[in-house]
Write an enzyme that holds these catalytic residues in place. Sequence first.
Site, mmCIF file in Angstrom:
data_model
loop_
_atom_site.group_PDB
_atom_site.id
_atom_site.type_symbol
_atom_site.label_atom_id
_atom_site.label_comp_id
_atom_site.label_asym_id
_atom_site.label_seq_id
_atom_site.Cartn_x
_atom_site.Cartn_y
_atom_site.Cartn_z
ATOM 1 N N SER A 12 31.544 -12.677 -43.611
ATOM 2 C CA SER A 12 30.248 -11.996 -43.547
ATOM 3 C C SER A 12 29.794 -11.863 -42.098
ATOM 4 O O SER A 12 30.474 -11.229 -41.300
ATOM 5 C CB SER A 12 29.209 -12.746 -44.392
ATOM 6 O OG SER A 12 27.997 -12.032 -44.466
ATOM 7 N N THR A 13 28.658 -12.473 -41.733
ATOM 8 C CA THR A 13 28.120 -12.327 -40.378
ATOM 9 C C THR A 13 29.134 -12.781 -39.335
ATOM 10 O O THR A 13 29.639 -13.893 -39.398
ATOM 11 C CB THR A 13 26.830 -13.151 -40.223
ATOM 12 O OG1 THR A 13 25.979 -12.927 -41.341
ATOM 13 C CG2 THR A 13 26.105 -12.786 -38.938
ATOM 14 N N ASP A 29 28.359 -17.493 -50.102
ATOM 15 C CA ASP A 29 29.215 -16.615 -50.892
ATOM 16 C C ASP A 29 30.688 -16.964 -50.679
ATOM 17 O O ASP A 29 31.138 -17.101 -49.544
ATOM 18 C CB ASP A 29 28.975 -15.147 -50.519
ATOM 19 C CG ASP A 29 29.725 -14.195 -51.447
ATOM 20 O OD1 ASP A 29 29.823 -14.500 -52.653
ATOM 21 O OD2 ASP A 29 30.209 -13.153 -50.972
ATOM 22 N N MET A 43 26.781 -16.189 -43.108
ATOM 23 C CA MET A 43 25.568 -16.876 -43.537
ATOM 24 C C MET A 43 25.611 -17.121 -45.042
ATOM 25 O O MET A 43 26.152 -16.304 -45.798
ATOM 26 C CB MET A 43 24.348 -16.011 -43.197
ATOM 27 C CG MET A 43 23.011 -16.649 -43.497
ATOM 28 S SD MET A 43 22.494 -17.816 -42.234
ATOM 29 C CE MET A 43 22.068 -16.688 -40.895
ATOM 30 N N HIS A 65 31.036 -8.313 -46.038
ATOM 31 C CA HIS A 65 29.718 -7.815 -46.407
ATOM 32 C C HIS A 65 29.327 -6.680 -45.456
ATOM 33 O O HIS A 65 29.111 -6.900 -44.267
ATOM 34 C CB HIS A 65 28.672 -8.940 -46.322
ATOM 35 C CG HIS A 65 28.939 -10.053 -47.283
ATOM 36 N ND1 HIS A 65 28.487 -11.338 -47.078
ATOM 37 C CD2 HIS A 65 29.603 -10.085 -48.465
ATOM 38 C CE1 HIS A 65 28.861 -12.106 -48.092
ATOM 39 N NE2 HIS A 65 29.548 -11.371 -48.942
#
Length: 396
Positions: free
Chosen positions: A214-215, A337, A334, A241
Site C-alpha cells: 500500500s503506502t 490489510d 498503512m 492500493h
Amino acid sequence: MDDIQVLVCDDSALMRNLISRIIDGTEGMKVCGTAMNGKFCLQKIPQLNPDLIVLDIEMPEMTGVQFLEERKKQGINIPVVILSSIATKGAAVTMQCLELGASDFITKPSGSTSSNISSVSSELIERIASYGGRYARNKGKEIYPPEFFMQQAKLKEAESAAAKEGILDKVKPATSSAASMIPPTLWQSTKKEPAVINELRSPSSIEIVALGISTGGPNALREVFAKIDPKFSRPILVVQHMPAGFTKEFAASLDRICPLNVKEAEDGDLIHPGQIYVAPGDFHIVVEKSTLCNVIRLSKEDQRNGHRPSADVLFESVAKIYQNHALGIIMTGMGRDGATQLAEMRKQGAWTLGQDEKSSIVYGMPKVAYELGAVQKQVSLENMADEMSKIVREHS
C-alpha cells in the site's frame, strides 16, 4: 514534538488555501510556505527546508513534471506527493511523475470547493505523515507516528459527519489538542512477540506468488521488479492500493523497467509463469481453479479492510487454491490489510516474507502480519527482489 513542514505548490490560490487549512488543522503538521508554480517552489526550497512538497501538475511557467525534472537534476531528495486531477486521462502523466521521483499521488476531486477537497483530506494526511514523517525523522526530528495522524483524520471525519446531522455538540471538536484527546494506546508504537502458527503442512514447491502493498508501494514495486531475476519462473499477483483508472498505466510503467511481462489483470486471464498481474483499481482479484490452467477473476464485492482491491481477498484465495505451494509477500503500507490472510497462507503451509521496519515507508501492514506470526522472514526493500527470486528458484 516537531512539526512536519510542508510546502504547497498549486497555481490556484483557493486550492493552496484549502490544502493549507487541512494541513495546519492537523496537529504535528504545518505549512511552511506556498508557491504558485514549480519555479517559485524551487526558489523557496533552500530557505524553507520543507519535509514534504504537495505538488500540482498543471501549472503555468513550470509544470509539476518540469519541476520534478529540475528537482532530479539538482539532486533534491525531499519527498513529493502529487495532488492531481481525478480524470483518468491524467494517469499517464501521473505515472511519469512517479518515474521522475515523486513518492505518491492523490487524485484531486473535480471542482474547487472546500467540501470536495475535504473528501481527500484523510489521504493527504496519510501521505504527509508517511513520507514527510519518515524524511523528517531521518533529519533528526521527533515526529508523531503515522497512526497518530490517522486517528486525527478519523476524529475530523466524525466531526464532519456529526455537523451534517446536527449533533456536533456530541462529538469532541478536532480543534482540541489531539495529543490530549487521542489515547496513546491508539497510536503509540508497541512491539509484540510474534504469535506461533501451527502449520497444517510443510512448505512445498512454489507455483504462485501473491504480493500485497500500500503506502510507499509505487516506488517500492519499481525497485523490486526492476531487480527481479529475468528467469523468475512463477506468476506474481499484486494488490497495490490505487484508484481506478491508474493501475493500467502503473502496470505499463512497471513493464518498461521489469525483465518480466507486467500487465493490469483482466477477468478470465490465464495465469502464466513469469507473468506479473496487477489488480485493477476498485476490483478485488482472486484465483479460480481450472483443469488446464488457473484463471484470474475480478469482483466488485464489498471493500475489505477499507480497500478494493484488498490484499486479504487475494491471500485468502491463494491460501485456499494453492495451500503450501505458494509464496506470500506483504510490504509497506498503512493499516492491516493482508495480515490476517497472510497468516492463513502460512497456516496452510505457504512460504511468506515481510518487509522490514527500517525500509518500510509505513511499517503497518508488515508489522501486523509479523505480530500475527504470518511472516517467516523479514527482508529489506533492497534485498526483496533477490530473496523472492532465491526462494522461488530453490523451491520450484
